[in-house]
Scaffold this motif. Sequence first.
Motif: not given
Length: 341
Positions: A152, A223, A310, A313
């Motif tokens: 992040p 974001w 977040i 991935r």
Amino acid sequence: MTKLKQTTGFKKMIAPYEKSSILKSVWQIFNTFTPFFVLWYAAYWCLSISYWLTLVLTIVTAGLLVRIFIIFHDCCHGSFFANRTANEIVGTIAGILTCSPFYQWRFSHSVHHATNGNLDRRGTGDIWTLTVQEYLDLPWQKRLGYRLYRNPLILFVLAPIYVFLIEYRFNRKEAKIRERLNTYTINLGIAALAALLCWIVGWKAFLLVQGPTFLISGVAGFWLFYVQHQFEHSYFERNENWSYVDAALHGSSFYQLPKVLQWFTGNIGYHHIHHLSPRVPNYYLEQAHVENPMFQSSHPVTLLSSLRSIHFRIWDEHRKKLLGFGYIKRFKMEQNKRKSA
């Protein structure tokens, strides 16, 4: 329903919202650019009172810069004005303020729209996303690189600085002369504007105001783009099974933001509508969503639920889900069990 019939049906449904309004577009320019310049000056003026007050004002100024980027974004799609030249002029001005090259960004973003969620056509204008098997097939150095990319701090803080300040200053290798000249024009515009403001307010004051404004807007922009395509019910398919409509409605999120944030982000939370038809101006996206129950089938992503993104991935082609790195160990164990069975 075949892909062709499905696409044709949605095109008819979205068509009434694709025509821009000159009054709405001009009003949006006025209610975005004017407060941006006023608040930027107010933030500078507050330096003599308290830098904390300046920082508060830069947060709002950064929000307006995000909104300016949405205008830039619509101009790139040719949806903000009916006139192509008007889109190019306003888009170039907005590009100077947001440090974004108009022609270059328009090209990469159009590729993104044409390939969103297609596992066989990744790599232009998107978030680097690997499948579990692709990750496992990489040498350890590239695995480390992917993990760092997905960190992040790098993805939302360092990447915006690099992309907007460095990467966007250079042309693509394949860029034609018009695109190259536009990039040079925007670079000169950025330099001239920065030099002018440094001359008027001083370089220290310029950095104290523009620095946090740029960083906050960059983080917010990255974001937003991330959550628009990296969320719990996302969509990725191989080319033979890929569908433009499914990629739009299921591979682009409905980011249900509070009204004030929806205003600052130019309704871009209705990203499923935008991907279905990038010709819809930002000020008609909500209307298209509300008036067509079919579009409301998309799972909404809220501010709270978006924080889970977040951890998403890596894509598992078998489960059709974005998962965290922790899943890789379990995947390898399951793989070994199948081999030994």
